[in-house]
Design a protein around this motif. Structure first.
Motif, PDB file in Angstrom:
ATOM      1  N   THR A  28       8.070  10.069  -7.170  1.00  0.00           N
ATOM      2  CA  THR A  28       7.452   9.032  -7.522  1.00  0.00           C
ATOM      3  C   THR A  28       7.214   8.194  -6.086  1.00  0.00           C
ATOM      4  N   TYR A  29       5.830   7.957  -5.600  1.00  0.00           N
ATOM      5  CA  TYR A  29       5.579   7.394  -4.374  1.00  0.00           C
ATOM      6  C   TYR A  29       4.622   6.146  -4.625  1.00  0.00           C
ATOM      7  N   VAL A  30       4.690   5.476  -3.451  1.00  0.00           N
ATOM      8  CA  VAL A  30       3.869   4.212  -3.583  1.00  0.00           C
ATOM      9  C   VAL A  30       3.402   4.042  -2.363  1.00  0.00           C
ATOM     10  N   ASP A  31       1.876   3.772  -2.234  1.00  0.00           N
ATOM     11  CA  ASP A  31       1.085   3.359  -1.198  1.00  0.00           C
ATOM     12  C   ASP A  31       0.648   2.060  -1.364  1.00  0.00           C
ATOM     13  N   VAL A  32       1.251   1.034  -0.566  1.00  0.00           N
ATOM     14  CA  VAL A  32       0.739  -0.341  -0.768  1.00  0.00           C
ATOM     15  C   VAL A  32      -0.378  -0.754  -0.006  1.00  0.00           C
ATOM     16  N   SER A  40      -3.244   8.062   0.402  1.00  0.00           N
ATOM     17  CA  SER A  40      -3.138   8.293  -0.924  1.00  0.00           C
ATOM     18  C   SER A  40      -3.528   9.669  -1.150  1.00  0.00           C
ATOM     19  N   ARG A  41      -4.725   9.941  -0.603  1.00  0.00           N
ATOM     20  CA  ARG A  41      -5.045  11.700  -0.979  1.00  0.00           C
ATOM     21  C   ARG A  41      -4.222  12.507  -0.373  1.00  0.00           C
ATOM     22  N   TYR A  54       1.390   5.323  -7.059  1.00  0.00           N
ATOM     23  CA  TYR A  54       0.956   4.257  -7.377  1.00  0.00           C
ATOM     24  C   TYR A  54       0.338   3.460  -6.287  1.00  0.00           C
ATOM     25  N   SER A  55      -0.875   3.209  -6.005  1.00  0.00           N
ATOM     26  CA  SER A  55      -1.400   2.877  -4.721  1.00  0.00           C
ATOM     27  C   SER A  55      -1.962   1.277  -5.070  1.00  0.00           C
ATOM     28  N   PHE A  56      -1.508   0.349  -4.095  1.00  0.00           N
ATOM     29  CA  PHE A  56      -1.792  -1.241  -4.364  1.00  0.00           C
ATOM     30  C   PHE A  56      -3.069  -1.281  -3.188  1.00  0.00           C
ATOM     31  N   ASP A  57      -3.985  -2.468  -3.702  1.00  0.00           N
ATOM     32  CA  ASP A  57      -4.885  -3.032  -2.862  1.00  0.00           C
ATOM     33  C   ASP A  57      -5.506  -4.078  -3.607  1.00  0.00           C
ATOM     34  N   GLN A  58      -5.250  -5.178  -2.888  1.00  0.00           N
ATOM     35  CA  GLN A  58      -5.991  -6.475  -3.399  1.00  0.00           C
ATOM     36  C   GLN A  58      -7.249  -6.705  -3.357  1.00  0.00           C
ATOM     37  N   ASP A  59      -7.943  -5.904  -2.455  1.00  0.00           N
ATOM     38  CA  ASP A  59      -9.521  -5.924  -1.977  1.00  0.00           C
ATOM     39  C   ASP A  59     -10.090  -5.084  -3.296  1.00  0.00           C
ATOM     40  N   VAL A  76      -3.432  -0.050  -8.450  1.00  0.00           N
ATOM     41  CA  VAL A  76      -2.872  -1.461  -8.504  1.00  0.00           C
ATOM     42  C   VAL A  76      -3.623  -2.392  -7.893  1.00  0.00           C
ATOM     43  N   ARG A  77      -4.511  -3.240  -8.569  1.00  0.00           N
ATOM     44  CA  ARG A  77      -5.314  -4.219  -7.715  1.00  0.00           C
ATOM     45  C   ARG A  77      -4.284  -5.598  -7.402  1.00  0.00           C
TER      46      ARG A  77
END
Length: 306
Positions: A28-32, A40-41, A54-59, A76-77
């Protein structure tokens, strides 16, 4: 092989970064910092059918880069400072690795409407999350002279921070600062011609960091990452300026942003992480030529101790 989506920006140190995660196929990995999705790809291309990312970006712009129809991927926005809350929401108790590509993507610098660059006339915005929060215009119009000087000194490392702040306060008395051109007009007389681009970049960097609370968010994310990583898990971070790099280096060596190492009764260092690469990794000349964004990049990797 998973194909890379076009546009947005070219990922820096792609192979070295993902190699640093030491991918376990069913981990299980996270790209913040999802951004254009390049890292991520690459992570997804190395995961098995039971792996999770799980990949995060606020934009909101980043959502257009999501890989379609992959059940192993969750977008995850949100700001990465809320890592703990989102992992709890998804029922994730531990992760095997976390990747962070800090700084601003070329997409943001090239977006003429967002105000991240002095190259384009635009409103003074600079928000990563355009849905909420104060803008750069709010900062330059509302902060007092002392507070502005502190921002330029701490986040832009400008020696003439007080003069810059005084010029802004004087200039806004005639009319509010609302555009990139107006801000540039006020500070240019205080910047030498030989360093004009570099010093303007520092002014804009300082305001961007303040607007987006970047240093506070980075520290909170690093603390959350240590809590989330299982023993042996990897923390991989790409930095682009000295402030964030200093914090990441201190954190990987001591477990805190200040770099203060605690010891037990016997003098043993009490640290949660062990640096994997004691010598920072930087892009080679070929990558720096092909991708100008990579020229200031530094890659640091650490492993969670048991």
């Amino acid at each position: 092989m998973v194909t890379v989506a076009p546009t947005y920006h070219v990922p820096v140190l792609l192979r070295q970064s993902v190699d640093g995660l030491n991918i376990q196929p069913n981990g299980t990995y996270v790209d913040v910092t999802f951004g254009g999705g390049g890292h991520s790809r690459e992570i997804l291309s190395r995961l098995g059918e039971n792996g999770q990312l799980y990949s995060f970006d606020q934009d909101g712009d980043a959502e257009r880069n999501m890989p379609p129809g992959d059940g192993r991927f969750t977008f995850v926005r949100s700001n990465f400072r809320y890592l703990t809350n989102w992992m709890r929401y998804y029922g994730v108790t531990a992760i095997d690795g976390l990747m962070a590509d800090l700084g601003v993507s070329s997409h943001h610098f090239d977006d003429e409407a967002r105000g991240f660059s002095f190259r384009f006339e635009a409103p003074l915005d600079m928000r990563m999350n355009s849905r909420a929060g104060m803008t750069a215009a709010d900062v330059v119009n509302r902060y007092d002279e002392e507070r502005l000087a502190r921002i330029f000194y701490l986040y832009g490392e400008m020696k003439n921070s007080r003069r810059l702040a005084a010029a802004i306060v004087k200039g806004r008395a005639d009319r509010p600062l609302t555009t990139v051109a107006h801000l540039t007009e006020l500070v240019q007389p205080l910047i030498g011609r030989d360093r004009q681009k570099k010093d303007l970049a520092k002014v804009f960097q300082a305001l961007r960091i303040e607007v987006n609370h970047e240093m506070d968010a980075l520290e909170e994310m690093l603390q959350a990452a240590v809590r989330a990583l299982r023993p042996g898990g990897r923390l991989v971070v790409l930095t682009y300026h000295s402030l964030e790099d200093r914090m990441v280096k201190n954190f990987m060596r001591s477990g805190n942003a200040e770099g203060k190492t605690q010891q037990d009764f016997f003098g043993n260092r009490l640290v949660p992480l062990k640096p994997v690469n004691n010598k920072v990794i930087i892009p080679d000349e070929e990558e720096q030529t092909a991708n100008p964004r990579s020229r200031s990049a530094k890659l640091r990797i650490a492993q969670k101790l048991g």
